[in-house]
Design an enzyme around this catalytic site. Sequence first.
Site, short mmCIF file in Angstrom:
data_model
loop_
_atom_site.label_atom_id
_atom_site.label_comp_id
_atom_site.label_asym_id
_atom_site.label_seq_id
_atom_site.Cartn_x
_atom_site.Cartn_y
_atom_site.Cartn_z
N ARG A 1 67.99 -78.47 -53.41
CA ARG A 1 68.16 -77.49 -54.50
C ARG A 1 69.51 -76.77 -54.38
O ARG A 1 69.60 -75.56 -54.58
CB ARG A 1 67.03 -76.47 -54.53
CG ARG A 1 65.66 -77.04 -54.81
CD ARG A 1 65.57 -77.62 -56.22
NE ARG A 1 64.19 -77.95 -56.56
CZ ARG A 1 63.59 -79.10 -56.23
NH1 ARG A 1 64.26 -80.03 -55.58
NH2 ARG A 1 62.34 -79.32 -56.60
N SER B 1 59.43 -73.81 -60.00
CA SER B 1 59.29 -73.17 -58.69
C SER B 1 60.19 -71.95 -58.61
O SER B 1 61.39 -72.06 -58.88
CB SER B 1 59.70 -74.14 -57.58
OG SER B 1 58.90 -75.27 -57.58
N GLU C 1 64.67 -69.68 -55.76
CA GLU C 1 65.23 -70.94 -56.24
C GLU C 1 66.08 -70.79 -57.51
O GLU C 1 67.21 -71.25 -57.54
CB GLU C 1 64.09 -71.94 -56.43
CG GLU C 1 64.55 -73.36 -56.41
CD GLU C 1 64.14 -74.10 -57.64
OE1 GLU C 1 64.54 -73.70 -58.74
OE2 GLU C 1 63.40 -75.07 -57.50
#
Length: 351
Positions: A179, A252, A347
């Site tokens: 990520r 997420s 995130e």
Amino acid sequence: MSGYRVGAAIAEGDGYTIVENASLLGRNTFHVAARAQMLVDVRKPAALGELFGYAALRTQPLLVLGEGSNILFTRDWPGVVLAIAAHGVRVLADRGDRAHVRVEAGEPWNDFVRWSLACGFVGLENLVLIPGTVGAAPIQNIGAYGAEVREFILAVEAWDRRAGELVRIDNAACAFGYRDSVFKREHERYVVTAVEFELVRERALRLDYAGVREELAAMGIEEPRAPAVAEAIARIRTRKLPNPVLLGNAGSFFKNPLVDAAQAESLRRAHPALPAWATGSQWKLSAAWLIETCGYKGLRAGDAGVSGQHALVLVNHGRASGAEVWALAERVRAGVQERFGVTLEVEPLVV
Ligand code: EPU
């Protein structure tokens, strides 16, 4: 022109539109209210040269927005928001077994996945149904069900605000991580304009992620091909993840935390059910499990909530402000820290 404030000043250029004091409500999948001092929709990336000639675009805080599916606004943006709306998928070379494909940044990611499957390419099936644009995909190196976009990227074309020109950044220089990428770390520097992919027609399918084989079996498929894998994953996602069109969210909200082997071992001794995977010398823990075990799954604070479907997803049940969602995120983070001694990293980009 939904999302634009009535009476806002609008300027049209060749390949772009500028709106002052623009609403971003319809431009983020959390559906929270926020405004941009200036919103620039760019239909032709060639216009970036002209646009970045203006002092405002060179000097003010810059935020690049795709579909707004990985961002939380807790306040207004005090500068320029740039949205790349350029579309197009072009096969630059096709050698039969593999092809070199260029996709403009504004193309919806899932449309490109569907296109690749329809053309007989294999690889993107595990990444089906991820919200957002192709231009946003490399920024956080989107991943799901055992695949990451970095495996397929040859190069990323971006406007480099520092150099004042379009640059082509090859895969290695993108510095992809979990990520993460150079575009995320230097998000005020680059405006992604297009992504070049290498797609292949033969490749081993990845079916090892928990639940994929079971889903295929439930579909009655014994010898799956890529489109069937995409269908299985689409079914799992639809069941597990709230649809941002119906319930505001950005997927997420936390990354799965990485801890060292010693911490992983002591946590697993205390909590044998904690899902954990070795990645290199570190261990990745399931953030969803940590959050659920703290009792936060389905929690609501006003209209801000933790999804009852998936503990890793924060949701806006209606009229929550970004600040309210953020307050809930901090509560979740503090609870996990206190109970497990594990720090959750956020995130999406939080403004
Ligand atoms: N779990 C719980 N409670 C829940 C949900 C999951 O305990 O409410 C447990 C499950 O039992 C499972 C583990 O957590 O053992 C993993 O769950 P899941 O397969 O749903 O994956 P995840 O690790 O929670 C990651 C990505 C998702 C991606 C899925 C599938 C991150 C931050 N998230 O979630 O990506 O779709 O894997 O590959 O890595 C996103 O980035 O926005 C995103 C949705």
